[in-house]
Write an enzyme that holds these catalytic residues in place. Structure first.
Site, short mmCIF file in Angstrom:
data_model
loop_
_atom_site.label_atom_id
_atom_site.label_comp_id
_atom_site.label_asym_id
_atom_site.label_seq_id
_atom_site.Cartn_x
_atom_site.Cartn_y
_atom_site.Cartn_z
N LYS A 1 0.83 -1.21 0.00
CA LYS A 1 0.00 0.00 0.00
C LYS A 1 0.86 1.25 0.00
CE LYS A 1 -3.82 -2.27 2.42
NZ LYS A 1 -4.52 -2.47 3.71
N GLN B 1 -4.33 -1.58 9.83
CA GLN B 1 -4.32 -2.91 9.22
C GLN B 1 -4.90 -3.94 10.19
OE1 GLN B 1 -3.38 -3.71 6.04
NE2 GLN B 1 -4.11 -5.77 6.48
N ASP C 1 -11.31 3.31 4.61
CA ASP C 1 -11.80 1.94 4.47
C ASP C 1 -13.32 1.91 4.39
OD1 ASP C 1 -9.83 0.00 4.18
OD2 ASP C 1 -9.35 -0.02 6.32
#
Length: 297
Positions: free
Chosen positions: A52, A96, A119
């Site tokens: 990422k 994460q 997210d």
């Protein structure tokens, strides 16, 4: 011939488009920033976060990475999120998952500023999605939508079946498919591991999105000929390979590809799209924060 849906190629197009939007922000004096937070020593999580960060560098997003000892108290993670919420150079925050057992995942997700929740998991953003006024669409379901669009798969009026009911994929995927507007207007059924007669549900589906987290749960005998099959799953199974395992999806690719009209491979299908849509959401977040129209909806 079954068409193989190339997630790598579509993701590359999304990243190129995002890079153009980054330039719009730069003209306005804004550099979008994404903070990733890792509280794990899991090798897969470490690799995913590093990927990422590389994606951010590729498109011009400033990457900020914070690592926290997995044995540290939960308060250290919560405090880190609070600090990132307050930083003007951070427009998106991604913690994460999974986090250690002593950390409350729900509190983590709710602690992130909803305007930095790229997210799309904060309850406020979930509510907006369900109401048809999404600020950020969750990355994986949105990526699936983009794949369907790229391959001209008609969702309007289609019978769609989502196999899986997770908060991350199954539920938001179903919500996106039933929304009014492009990429929606499908008649959508949500199934899962306890669904009775799953085969009957799948046999009428024009679009199947498999996200149950069960290796090769769906096979070709269950599918309607010509159906579009999107395999979100990625599972490790024992195999006689150098690594001792192979990666397979939630769909038995060999049998499904003999029946489907179009299908995503694993890997190389949905996975690249998830990462690309994270960049998309980060740039959108920067535009919202600084009142710059970057043209992302």
């Amino acid at each position: 011939m079954t068409e193989v849906i190339d997630g790598e190629a579509v993701a590359a197009d999304v990243r190129a488009d995002v890079a153009d939007r980054v330039e719009l922000l730069e003209h306005a004096g804004v550099t979008p920033g994404l903070a990733t937070v890792l509280m794990s020593d899991d090798a897969a999580s470490e690799t995913y976060v590093s990927m990422k960060q590389r994606d951010c560098e590729e498109v011009g997003i400033e990457g900020i990475h914070v690592e926290i000892d997995p044995d540290a108290p939960a308060s250290e993670l919560y405090g880190t999120i609070d600090d990132l919420n307050d930083r003007d150079d951070v427009h998106g925050i991604l913690v994460q998952l999974p986090v250690p057992e002593h950390v409350d995942t729900r509190q983590v997700l709710r602690r992130i500023d909803p305007e930095k929740d790229v997210d799309g998991f904060h309850p406020e953003n979930v509510g907006r999605l369900v109401a048809g006024d999404a600020r950020f669409k969750p990355c994986t379901p949105h990526g699936v939508q983009k794949l369907l669009e790229a391959y001209d798969v008609e969702t309007e009026g289609a019978d769609a079946v989502v196999v899986g009911r997770s908060d991350i994929v199954g539920k938001p995927m179903a919500n996106l498919l039933i929304q009014k507007g492009p990429g929606g207007n499908a008649t959508t059924t949500v199934c899962h591991s306890r669904t009775r007669d799953l085969e009957a549900k799948l046999s009428n589906a024009d679009i199947v999105v498999a996200a149950a987290g069960i290796p090769e749960f769906v096979d070709g005998s269950m599918l309607k000929p010509g159906a579009t099959v999107i395999d979100v799953g990625i599972n490790k199974v024992d195999a006689e390979t150098e690594k001792g395992y192979a990666l397979v999806g939630d769909v038995d690719y060999d049998s499904a590809s003999e029946v489907a009209g179009a299908i995503t491979p694993v890997p190389g299908g949905v996975g690249p799209m998830t990462r690309a849509m994270l960049l998309y959401n980060t740039v959108k977040a920067a535009g919202i924060r600084h009142d710059v129209d970057v043209g992302l909806r």
